[in-house]
Design an enzyme around this catalytic site. Structure first.
Site, PDB file in Angstrom:
ATOM      1  N   GLY A  68      16.630  42.754 -28.237  1.00  0.00           N
ATOM      2  CA  GLY A  68      17.329  43.994 -27.908  1.00  0.00           C
ATOM      3  C   GLY A  68      16.470  44.907 -27.053  1.00  0.00           C
ATOM      4  O   GLY A  68      16.449  46.128 -27.239  1.00  0.00           O
TER       5      GLY A  68
ATOM      6  N   THR B  39      17.236  48.161 -23.730  1.00  0.00           N
ATOM      7  CA  THR B  39      17.624  49.564 -23.882  1.00  0.00           C
ATOM      8  C   THR B  39      17.051  50.114 -25.181  1.00  0.00           C
ATOM      9  O   THR B  39      16.579  49.380 -26.046  1.00  0.00           O
ATOM     10  CB  THR B  39      19.165  49.703 -23.881  1.00  0.00           C
ATOM     11  OG1 THR B  39      19.526  51.074 -23.833  1.00  0.00           O
ATOM     12  CG2 THR B  39      19.778  49.068 -25.125  1.00  0.00           C
ATOM     13  N   GLY B  40      17.092  51.443 -25.313  1.00  0.00           N
ATOM     14  CA  GLY B  40      16.760  52.094 -26.583  1.00  0.00           C
ATOM     15  C   GLY B  40      15.352  51.850 -27.078  1.00  0.00           C
ATOM     16  O   GLY B  40      14.380  51.819 -26.325  1.00  0.00           O
ATOM     17  N   ILE B  41      15.238  51.677 -28.398  1.00  0.00           N
ATOM     18  CA  ILE B  41      13.934  51.496 -29.040  1.00  0.00           C
ATOM     19  C   ILE B  41      13.243  50.236 -28.527  1.00  0.00           C
ATOM     20  O   ILE B  41      12.033  50.231 -28.297  1.00  0.00           O
ATOM     21  CB  ILE B  41      14.104  51.421 -30.572  1.00  0.00           C
ATOM     22  CG1 ILE B  41      14.694  52.726 -31.104  1.00  0.00           C
ATOM     23  CG2 ILE B  41      12.777  51.130 -31.257  1.00  0.00           C
ATOM     24  CD1 ILE B  41      15.135  52.652 -32.551  1.00  0.00           C
ATOM     25  N   GLY B  42      14.014  49.165 -28.333  1.00  0.00           N
ATOM     26  CA  GLY B  42      13.427  47.919 -27.854  1.00  0.00           C
ATOM     27  C   GLY B  42      12.815  48.059 -26.473  1.00  0.00           C
ATOM     28  O   GLY B  42      11.740  47.502 -26.193  1.00  0.00           O
TER      29      GLY B  42
ATOM     30  N   SER C  42      15.712  50.379 -41.899  1.00  0.00           N
ATOM     31  CA  SER C  42      16.347  51.684 -41.730  1.00  0.00           C
ATOM     32  C   SER C  42      16.367  52.404 -43.072  1.00  0.00           C
ATOM     33  O   SER C  42      16.273  51.781 -44.140  1.00  0.00           O
ATOM     34  CB  SER C  42      17.787  51.505 -41.221  1.00  0.00           C
ATOM     35  OG  SER C  42      18.546  52.671 -41.373  1.00  0.00           O
TER      36      SER C  42
ATOM     37  N   TYR D 260      25.832  46.761 -42.703  1.00  0.00           N
ATOM     38  CA  TYR D 260      24.713  47.376 -41.985  1.00  0.00           C
ATOM     39  C   TYR D 260      23.587  47.725 -42.958  1.00  0.00           C
ATOM     40  O   TYR D 260      22.421  47.354 -42.741  1.00  0.00           O
ATOM     41  CB  TYR D 260      25.166  48.631 -41.233  1.00  0.00           C
ATOM     42  CG  TYR D 260      24.032  49.255 -40.444  1.00  0.00           C
ATOM     43  CD1 TYR D 260      23.653  48.736 -39.210  1.00  0.00           C
ATOM     44  CD2 TYR D 260      23.322  50.346 -40.945  1.00  0.00           C
ATOM     45  CE1 TYR D 260      22.590  49.279 -38.494  1.00  0.00           C
ATOM     46  CE2 TYR D 260      22.266  50.902 -40.232  1.00  0.00           C
ATOM     47  CZ  TYR D 260      21.912  50.366 -39.010  1.00  0.00           C
ATOM     48  OH  TYR D 260      20.854  50.904 -38.303  1.00  0.00           O
TER      49      TYR D 260
END
Length: 374
Positions: free
Chosen positions: A70, A73-76, A205, A232
């Site tokens: 991943g 984008t984002g955290i990755g 998380s 999730y």
């Protein structure tokens, strides 16, 4: 034991999903009050734990290999960019070749990189066949070098049915990473054999506090089905249990799970545009972490040394009472950013914990078509 926590025997340590809303309101009030306090009294603001200094590496020195799922984008993406600055060759593992190649170009255009970003092969974690093809491509290209770090970062928070007729969220967030990790074991062990210290980082998380209590095989089997309604949170608990079991089974390879915090990232992309723009957007900008801060626990897990019983990192300043026992969820949902801290995750005790870890492993093997080597 190192994972022991204070709960009544045979009771569930987890919070019911219905309590998420009220606890979120507590988290918002707690965070806003602290932000106001630190604005008035800035000397009270907790110091952010800085990441290690960027090393000086000879240009001829071989670069450690890292895979980040991943990563477009984002955290990755931010994790990959940081690791390139620290001298890693980072393989961006993502579903879209076009987006992956663009992310590679963007990272490699940065100044002062000691490493580089690479796109190898599309990886769709919701399809076991795609995972196997990705590993085949990696082994063909890097079998002589092995793998130093695997970051199981990718995740979604939407429901559906996967290509393998399993719960889409649970397969993308956990089962796909389980298979990827198992298939890359030999590449990680190559580094162990040559004196290296390979690592596996699993993204968890705060939502693991709200997971469904599962110990038996049939209980873990239930969450893999397409009608699971808490997948999730369950996938984020599974990431921690997987971490504990990896440390027991994979000798010489250290594993740690991380909570990146509440991050304003692309994981919210499937929410309605107007909702994201006019309601969630302002809230996120006020209370949520940036993706740069959100990758801090992952990067710290890779670059720093941690004790064997430190299996879970979180990014917020915590009241002293919750630094030695599992934090109350409200204080791990939001708060003042502090960098990274090892805390106790919310888990069953002793025998129940061991049984839950083992049965999750067995169910995951069955779903992925694997068997444990003798």
């Amino acid at each position: 034991t190192s994972h022991k926590m204070i709960v009544k025997k045979n009771s569930s340590p987890y919070f019911h999903p219905y309590t998420f809303g009220p606890l979120s309101l507590v988290a918002v009030c707690y965070t806003l009050s602290l932000h106001a306090t630190f604005k008035i009294f800035p000397f009270l603001r907790p110091r952010v734990k800085a990441l290690p200094d960027v090393p000086t590496l000879p240009s001829s020195s071989p670069r450690p290999i890292c895979i980040v799922t991943g990563a477009n984008t984002g955290i990755g993406y931010q994790t990959s960019k940081y690791l390139c600055k620290y001298g890693y060759k980072v393989i961006l593992a993502c579903r879209s070749r076009e987006k992956g190649v663009k992310a590679v170009d963007d990272i490699n255009s940065e100044d002062d990189l000691l490493g580089e970003a690479v796109f190898l092969q599309p990886l769709d974690l919701s399809c076991f066949d795609s995972v196997r093809k990705f590993v085949d491509a990696f082994e063909e290209a890097y079998s002589h070098q092995g793998l130093d770090v695997l970051v199981n970062n990718a995740g979604i928070n939407t429901s559906g049915v996967s290509a393998d007729n399993l719960d889409l969220c649970f397969q993308t967030n956990f089962l796909g990473h389980f298979l990827l990790t198992r298939l890359l074991r030999a590449s990680l062990e190559k580094k162990t054999a040559s004196g290296g210290k390979p690592k596996i980082i699993n993204l968890s998380s705060v939502m693991h506090h709200f997971a469904t209590p599962r110990i038996k095989i049939n209980e873990w089997d239930e969450v893999t089905k397409s009608n699971s309604n808490n997948s999730y949170a369950d996938s984020k608990l599974a990431a921690i249990l997987f971490t504990i079991e990896l440390n027991r089974r994979f000798k010489g390879i250290s594993s740690i799970s991380v909570n990146p915090g509440a991050v304003d990232s692309e994981i919210w992309r499937n929410f309605p545009l107007l909702l994201r723009k006019y309601l969630l957007g302002p809230i996120f900008r006020l209370l949520y972490l940036s993706t740069e801060d959100g990758c801090h626990t992952t990067v710290a897990a890779i670059l720093n040394e941690w004790q064997h019983n430190e299996v879970y990192l979180e990014p917020y300043h915590l009241p002293i009472i919750w630094r030695t026992i599992p934090p109350y969820p409200s204080f791990e949902m939001l708060g003042p950013f502090q960098g990274s801290r090892a805390v106790q995750p919310r888990l069953f005790q002793n025998d129940a914990l061991r049984e839950s870890c083992s049965n999750l492993w067995l169910v995951s093997e069955a779903k992925c078509g694997l068997t444990t080597p003798k």
